[in-house]
Write an enzyme that holds these catalytic residues in place. Sequence first.
Site, PDB file in Angstrom:
ATOM      1  N   CYS A 159      69.468  75.301  55.423  1.00  0.00           N
ATOM      2  CA  CYS A 159      70.607  74.844  56.220  1.00  0.00           C
ATOM      3  C   CYS A 159      70.235  73.763  57.223  1.00  0.00           C
ATOM      4  O   CYS A 159      71.082  72.927  57.563  1.00  0.00           O
ATOM      5  CB  CYS A 159      71.295  76.028  56.900  1.00  0.00           C
ATOM      6  SG  CYS A 159      70.403  76.779  58.277  1.00  0.00           S
ATOM      7  N   ASP A 160      68.997  73.725  57.707  1.00  0.00           N
ATOM      8  CA  ASP A 160      68.585  72.672  58.641  1.00  0.00           C
ATOM      9  C   ASP A 160      68.803  71.287  58.037  1.00  0.00           C
ATOM     10  O   ASP A 160      69.073  70.317  58.755  1.00  0.00           O
ATOM     11  CB  ASP A 160      67.094  72.763  58.989  1.00  0.00           C
ATOM     12  CG  ASP A 160      66.543  74.156  59.137  1.00  0.00           C
ATOM     13  OD1 ASP A 160      67.174  75.105  58.642  1.00  0.00           O
ATOM     14  OD2 ASP A 160      65.467  74.297  59.715  1.00  0.00           O
TER      15      ASP A 160
END
Length: 374
Positions: A159-160
């Site tokens: 997700c980063d």
Amino acid sequence: MKKPFLLIFFFLITVMQVVGQQHFDKAAIKSIMKRVADWQIANPNKGAEHDDLDWTHATLYMGMLDWAELTEKEDGDDSYYQWLLRIGRRNHFQVGKWMYHADFIAVGQPFIDLYNKYGNKKMIAPVMARANWIIENPAETTLELDYGKLETLDRWSWCDALFMAPPVYAKLYALTKDKKYLDFLNKEYKATYDYLYDKEEHLFYRDRRYFAKREANGKKVFWGRGNGWVLGGLAEILQVLPRNEPSRAFYQDLFVTLATRVVGLQSPDGYWHASLLDPASYPSPETSATGFIVYAFAYGVNEGLLDKKTFMPVIEKGWQALVDAVEPTGKLGYVQPIGADPRKVTRDMTEVYGVGAFLLSGCQIYNQLSNHEK
């Protein structure tokens, strides 16, 4: 005996309110941002994952760019722009080494912004060349991240990455109006969304390794900073996508839904802790998650996307928490180190990406107060 106790109690409440008001004041916000920015410039991070072109510094540069814009506009001070330009020039405005990895194109975001200001094509040529190559040669791996297979990092499988890479393509589309950038952004972002977004909890898993994991309290594992990364990335995308662009609705709706979920997860101390659903297991403050979330919320309120009455008290409390984590020297503490999951944090821990988030949030709040004065 009760009367003196009540007087002391109300005195302490008044003092706390005054301190909070001082922290949410334009002059105070500007002063502490300068202290934090100057400390970071004077104390550069070095070592692994801290070269000029790494994602850690890309995040710092984004906060520094907003701060540079503010100080030049208000004070005629271009020294922060000059600091950014020196970094770009000594690296010939190149991006990172890995062709596909989102972390290695993140630095393209501040370089595109510098190009928009100065118009020097050298500032944009490398990131545009990298983005063009990726679009023409799309990665063919799955989103099942496996650190034993580095090729699984070729797509946005954690997700980063939604903070690191998508805004690059959004900015290139806004700059060139070439639909290939928008088409690639939409395709890859939605693939990651479908894979990592929990539609029951309305939160993002860090990556597929956390699907079945549980916290000590039995809740699912949702990382504070990871979801902060996503919110911050959405704020960056929304700032550049044209309002009449049909695909903007997806990002705007996701931003509002995610923000509405996260706003209720703020801890009583004003921070969002390392674990969103089990903050008691990670009770220490965490300023990088808090910084990105406050930034996104302040942007959302400024743009009329988030309800002011609901979000402003949360923003004020979050900013107060961030300010409390700043040492007199300007060092920002309680920044969770580089990692993929909730971990314990101490006051002496700092990182450049935490400073970037602090400056992003401070600038949005400052602009909000400036607009209120008009």
